[in-house]
Design a protein around this motif. Structure first.
Motif, PDB file in Angstrom:
ATOM      1  N   GLY A   1      -3.617  -4.759 -29.161  1.00  0.00           N
ATOM      2  CA  GLY A   1      -2.302  -3.582 -28.785  1.00  0.00           C
ATOM      3  C   GLY A   1      -2.202  -3.398 -27.297  1.00  0.00           C
ATOM      4  N   ARG A   2      -3.202  -3.420 -26.343  1.00  0.00           N
ATOM      5  CA  ARG A   2      -2.810  -3.723 -24.846  1.00  0.00           C
ATOM      6  C   ARG A   2      -2.103  -4.590 -24.441  1.00  0.00           C
ATOM      7  N   ALA A   3      -2.328  -5.912 -25.128  1.00  0.00           N
ATOM      8  CA  ALA A   3      -1.734  -6.984 -24.534  1.00  0.00           C
ATOM      9  C   ALA A   3      -0.042  -6.816 -24.955  1.00  0.00           C
ATOM     10  N   ARG A   4       0.133  -6.463 -26.082  1.00  0.00           N
ATOM     11  CA  ARG A   4       1.556  -6.079 -26.591  1.00  0.00           C
ATOM     12  C   ARG A   4       2.324  -5.033 -25.692  1.00  0.00           C
ATOM     13  N   VAL A   5       1.617  -3.942 -25.325  1.00  0.00           N
ATOM     14  CA  VAL A   5       2.176  -2.949 -24.618  1.00  0.00           C
ATOM     15  C   VAL A   5       2.392  -3.656 -23.356  1.00  0.00           C
ATOM     16  N   ARG A   6       1.396  -4.201 -22.734  1.00  0.00           N
ATOM     17  CA  ARG A   6       1.405  -5.014 -21.338  1.00  0.00           C
ATOM     18  C   ARG A   6       2.661  -5.937 -21.369  1.00  0.00           C
ATOM     19  N   ALA A   7       2.709  -6.667 -22.465  1.00  0.00           N
ATOM     20  CA  ALA A   7       3.748  -7.462 -22.432  1.00  0.00           C
ATOM     21  C   ALA A   7       5.309  -6.848 -22.439  1.00  0.00           C
ATOM     22  N   LEU A   8       5.250  -5.737 -23.270  1.00  0.00           N
ATOM     23  CA  LEU A   8       6.578  -5.133 -23.255  1.00  0.00           C
ATOM     24  C   LEU A   8       6.819  -4.455 -21.898  1.00  0.00           C
ATOM     25  N   SER A   9       6.135  -3.937 -21.211  1.00  0.00           N
ATOM     26  CA  SER A   9       6.185  -3.292 -19.784  1.00  0.00           C
ATOM     27  C   SER A   9       6.310  -4.452 -19.054  1.00  0.00           C
TER      28      SER A   9
ATOM     29  N   LEU B   1      10.687  -5.601 -30.616  1.00  0.00           N
ATOM     30  CA  LEU B   1      10.540  -4.398 -31.192  1.00  0.00           C
ATOM     31  C   LEU B   1      10.918  -4.355 -32.526  1.00  0.00           C
ATOM     32  N   ALA B   2      11.924  -5.077 -32.948  1.00  0.00           N
ATOM     33  CA  ALA B   2      12.477  -4.875 -34.336  1.00  0.00           C
ATOM     34  C   ALA B   2      11.549  -5.794 -35.099  1.00  0.00           C
ATOM     35  N   ASP B   3      10.952  -6.746 -34.788  1.00  0.00           N
ATOM     36  CA  ASP B   3      10.381  -7.808 -35.427  1.00  0.00           C
ATOM     37  C   ASP B   3       8.637  -7.391 -35.516  1.00  0.00           C
ATOM     38  N   SER B   4       8.437  -6.147 -35.002  1.00  0.00           N
ATOM     39  CA  SER B   4       6.921  -5.800 -35.278  1.00  0.00           C
ATOM     40  C   SER B   4       6.563  -4.779 -36.134  1.00  0.00           C
ATOM     41  N   THR B   5       5.619  -4.821 -37.040  1.00  0.00           N
ATOM     42  CA  THR B   5       5.327  -3.453 -37.667  1.00  0.00           C
ATOM     43  C   THR B   5       4.584  -2.613 -36.781  1.00  0.00           C
TER      44      THR B   5
ATOM     45  N   LEU C   1      15.898  -0.039 -28.831  1.00  0.00           N
ATOM     46  CA  LEU C   1      16.044   0.596 -27.580  1.00  0.00           C
ATOM     47  C   LEU C   1      16.463   2.251 -27.653  1.00  0.00           C
ATOM     48  N   ILE C   2      17.576   2.027 -28.218  1.00  0.00           N
ATOM     49  CA  ILE C   2      18.244   3.647 -28.039  1.00  0.00           C
ATOM     50  C   ILE C   2      17.606   4.480 -28.759  1.00  0.00           C
ATOM     51  N   ARG C   3      16.999   3.908 -29.922  1.00  0.00           N
ATOM     52  CA  ARG C   3      16.313   4.953 -30.875  1.00  0.00           C
ATOM     53  C   ARG C   3      14.851   5.488 -30.118  1.00  0.00           C
ATOM     54  N   ILE C   4      14.328   4.504 -29.606  1.00  0.00           N
ATOM     55  CA  ILE C   4      12.924   4.589 -28.900  1.00  0.00           C
ATOM     56  C   ILE C   4      13.340   6.009 -27.730  1.00  0.00           C
ATOM     57  N   GLU C   5      14.456   5.476 -27.044  1.00  0.00           N
ATOM     58  CA  GLU C   5      14.719   6.421 -25.897  1.00  0.00           C
ATOM     59  C   GLU C   5      15.052   7.865 -26.343  1.00  0.00           C
ATOM     60  N   ALA C   6      15.690   7.907 -27.564  1.00  0.00           N
ATOM     61  CA  ALA C   6      15.930   9.188 -28.030  1.00  0.00           C
ATOM     62  C   ALA C   6      14.617  10.097 -28.316  1.00  0.00           C
ATOM     63  N   ASN C   7      13.826   9.382 -28.945  1.00  0.00           N
ATOM     64  CA  ASN C   7      12.546   9.908 -29.373  1.00  0.00           C
ATOM     65  C   ASN C   7      11.750  10.522 -27.947  1.00  0.00           C
ATOM     66  N   ALA C   8      11.869   9.515 -26.938  1.00  0.00           N
ATOM     67  CA  ALA C   8      11.107   9.683 -25.765  1.00  0.00           C
ATOM     68  C   ALA C   8      11.724  11.057 -24.874  1.00  0.00           C
ATOM     69  N   LEU C   9      13.231  11.042 -24.827  1.00  0.00           N
ATOM     70  CA  LEU C   9      13.689  11.954 -23.921  1.00  0.00           C
ATOM     71  C   LEU C   9      13.377  13.416 -24.691  1.00  0.00           C
ATOM     72  N   ALA C  10      13.205  13.391 -26.120  1.00  0.00           N
ATOM     73  CA  ALA C  10      12.964  14.729 -26.822  1.00  0.00           C
ATOM     74  C   ALA C  10      11.848  15.405 -26.030  1.00  0.00           C
ATOM     75  N   LEU C  11      10.850  14.622 -25.333  1.00  0.00           N
ATOM     76  CA  LEU C  11       9.424  15.076 -24.891  1.00  0.00           C
ATOM     77  C   LEU C  11       9.703  15.613 -23.527  1.00  0.00           C
TER      78      LEU C  11
END
Length: 218
Positions: A94-102, A151-155, A193-203
């Motif tokens: 999980g850390r490797a995946r998050v670092r790769a996306l970042s 993002l779309a290809d990962s569970t 990306l837009i779906r995740i952005e909406a979830n994030a900006l609600a915080l």
């Protein structure tokens, strides 16, 4: 020794923006010290700031007498100093995946869109503004297309880039989408990306970090 936190930031810097999100997610009280990257040739080039950060970039985080530069290093630093809520998963995969996306954002898109690169294109190479704007959009399209597929290809993708809580990847993604809109990039091809952005900006942590909510916003 004081453990006070001070972040040298510019309201529209995406690197500083990602750190502001991380600090807010941790619930940390941090003084924002604005550094105007354009005024008077750029305050980051002044002797005082150059002594603080020889790269003449933002952000710089002061933690007491400790000085940390580079946004990704700062995010990992605060995650290690204040482990909860975590910005990185507990498992190695999980850390490797998050670092790769970042790093897709922070290492592949952002450096090509950085202010000093744009200034060099204009001042030294004589590139006209419409071509510079298209340069920006090109590299964002390249990165966003890859991130959409990852993002779309990962569970492991959930409400956020990784799972159901924000991570360092979300700290990087949201500021880059802000930049994309500044340069009129069509985002319709990136629904994840837009779906995740909406979830994030609600915080609240993401809302407070937005450029327009900073003390130096113009």
């Amino acid at each position: 020794m004081s453990d006070a936190l001070t972040l040298y930031s510019y309201w529209r810097s995406s690197a500083a923006y990602r750190v502001r999100i991380g600090l807010n997610l941790k619930g940390l009280d941090c003084k924002i010290q604005p550094v105007h990257l354009v005024r008077d040739g750029g305050e980051q080039r002044a002797d005082g700031y150059r002594a603080l950060n020889p790269q003449q970039l933002v952000p710089t985080l002061l933690h007491g007498e400790r000085r940390i530069t580079q946004s990704m290093a700062i995010l990992e630093y605060i995650d290690e100093c204040w482990p909860k809520p975590a910005l990185l998963p507990t498992d190695a995969r999980g850390r490797a995946r998050v670092r790769a996306l970042s790093q897709l954002v922070a290492c592949d898109i952002h450096p090509l869109n950085n202010l000093r690169v744009l200034q060099y294109l204009k001042r030294e190479l004589g590139t006209e503004q419409p071509a510079i704007d298209e340069w920006m959009r090109h590299w964002m399209r390249e990165g966003f297309s890859a991130m959409q597929a990852m993002l779309a290809d990962s569970t492991e993708t959930g409400a956020f880039c990784h799972g159901e809580s924000p991570t360092m990847a979300d700290c990087c993604l949201i500021p880059q989408l802000f930049n994309a809109r500044r340069f009129d990039l069509d985002l319709s091809a990136y629904p994840e990306l837009i779906r995740i952005e909406a979830n994030a900006l609600a915080l609240p942590a993401f809302e407070r970090a937005r450029p327009e909510n900073q003390p130096d916003a113009e």
